[in-house]
Structure formats: structure tokens, C-alpha cells
Design an enzyme around this catalytic site. Structure first.
Site: not given
Ligand code: FPP
Length: 228
Positions: A15, A17, A20, A28, A32, A63, A183-185
Site C-alpha cells: 500500500d 504507491n 508516494w 499515481r 505503481h 480497485n 487495516r486488513i482491506s
């Protein structure tokens, strides 16, 4: 490092990207792209360390709700990335397992990814599981529907496990999430029942082998009791 007890199976939520990239005023997709390099570095590190199973969360069921530009860029990046990495995976005897609803992928991406999985299927070194169009709840619903098709009116945990995308893969021992989110998401909901969690404060593109070793060191300090 040599006295460290290695987890048999490490699973990672890659998580950060986007953040960053934002920090650097980049699109974005630039995050990636660097994230793909980190994925290759961390896979290499796991192979070298002798980790038996590595699972990464590359694209979640949720996503699909991102902009079509970002989804398209991710598809392209993931299929090209795996294709480019294939010779190295062959050399290193890595087996690839794609977990998720891969049928939702456009045929050109799906076929490229399934082709690599097929060509690596006889390998018996590290198993690399890549979660694509994956959601833990969706995986369970899929398993239950398969059991309904089998005509089951009562089911056992073993029945469910037979129909998980990860069937045959042992449960993760250590689940790592980067980017400072706790979080586990929807990741490996069934499989992580007894996993140890480790949250790294760095964004995924900044994660590296030293960070991985920190996570394994933390895992080594835990006492796993499995409810006993
Ligand atoms: C989460 O960061 C990351 C993703 C949704 C994509 C992860 C994919 C890769 C790193 C490429 C891996 C490639 C292969 C072949 C496995 P985010 O975009 O949610 O970041 P944010 O939370 O900062 O916005």
C-alpha cells in the site's frame, strides 16, 4: 539473520504507491511503476532467504472502482511486469499462482498472466501468489457457491478450504501492510485467522529488504499460541 526463524508464508498488502507519487508531485501511475520494482526486489529477497510462499495483494476487487485510466495502467503494468520477470522466475524455479476473479481481466492481459502461470506450473521452488481482482469476502462467496453446486447442505472448514483460490497453499504466518495504515482491506480473511500482523510505516515504493528483515525480526519476537 541466520538465527532468525523464517515464516513459511509471508503475505503483503503493498500500500501507498499513490501517496508516494503525490509526495513527489508525480502521477499515481509513477508510484505503481516504482511499486513494481519493489515487488520484484522483495520477491527476489524472499527467494534468496528461502521463504516457501509469498503472497502479494496487487489488485483488489474494489480497485475496479478507480479511474479507468489508472485501472488500465495497472493492468498493463502488471501483465508486462510479470512477463518481463518470467525468465528470472524460471531460473529461480518459482511457481506462480494467481488468486482472484481473473475472468474480469481483458483477454489480452488475462491470457498473458495465465500463460506465465501455466509455464511455471511444474516449478517447485518458492510459490508466488499474486492476488488479482481479489477480495476475501468474494473468495468466500465463490467457495460457498461452489459447494452449493456440489449439492452440499452442510459444510466443513475443509470443504471451504478446497474451494478457496489459495487451495493447497498453507495459511500465511506473517501479514505485512505498508504505508502506516492499520487495516486488513478484505485480504485473505479466512487464511489469516492466526497470522501475525506487521505494519510498516513506509510507502510500498520505499519498502526494501531491510524493512522486510525488520518485519521478520518482529515476527520472531511473537509467541504464537493459536488460541491455546
Ligand atoms: C496500493 O497503493 C497499490 C496498488 C493498488 C497496486 C499495487 C501494484 C503493484 C505494486 C504492482 C505489482 C505488480 C505485480 C505484477 C504483482 P495505492 O494506489 O492504494 O496507494 P495510496 O493508498 O497511497 O493511494
Amino acid at each position: 539473520m541466520s538465527e532468525l526463524k523464517l515464516p513459511r508464508h509471508i503475505a503483503i498488502i503493498m500500500d501507498g504507491n499513490g501517496r508516494w507519487a503525490k509526495q513527489r508531485l508525480l502521477p499515481r501511475t509513477a508510484g505503481h511503476k516504482v511499486g513494481l520494482d519493489t515487488f520484484v526486489d522483495i520477491s527476489d529477497a524472499c527467494i534468496e532467504m528461502g521463504i516457501e510462499y509469498l503472497t502479494v495483494y496487487a489488485f483488489s476487487s474494489e480497485n475496479w472502482n478507480r479511474s479507468s485510466d489508472e485501472v488500465g495502467a495497472l493492468m498493463e503494468l502488471m501483465s508486462k511486469g510479470i512477463t518481463k520477470y518470467e525468465p528470472e522466475l524460471v531460473k529461480r524455479n518459482v511457481k506462480l499462482k494467481l488468486l482472484g476473479d481473473i475472468d474480469r481481466f481483458e483477454p489480452k492481459y488475462r491470457n498473458a498472466l495465465l500463460g506465465v502461470q501455466e509455464r511455471l506450473s511444474k516449478n517447485d521452488g518458492m510459490t508466488l501468489c499474486i492476488c488479482l481482482s481479489y477480495g476475501g469476502r468474494q473468495e468466500l462467496v465463490h467457495a460457498f457457491n461452489e459447494l452449493i453446486k456440489e449439492g452440499k447442505t452442510e459444510i466443513t472448514a475443509e470443504d471451504v478450504e478446497r474451494h478457496l483460490y489459495s487451495a493447497g497453499v498453507p495459511d500465511p504466518d506473517l501479514v505485512i501492510r505498508t504505508s502506516g495504515e492499520y487495516r486488513i482491506s478484505n485480504f485473505l480473511l479466512w487464511q489469516s485467522a492466526y497470522a501475525e500482523y506487521y505494519f510498516a510505516d513506509v510507502y510500498w515504493p520505499d519498502f526494501n529488504k531491510d524493512e522486510l528483515i525488520k518485519a521478520i525480526e518482529s515476527y520472531n519476537k511473537r509467541e504464537r499460541r493459536y488460541g491455546r
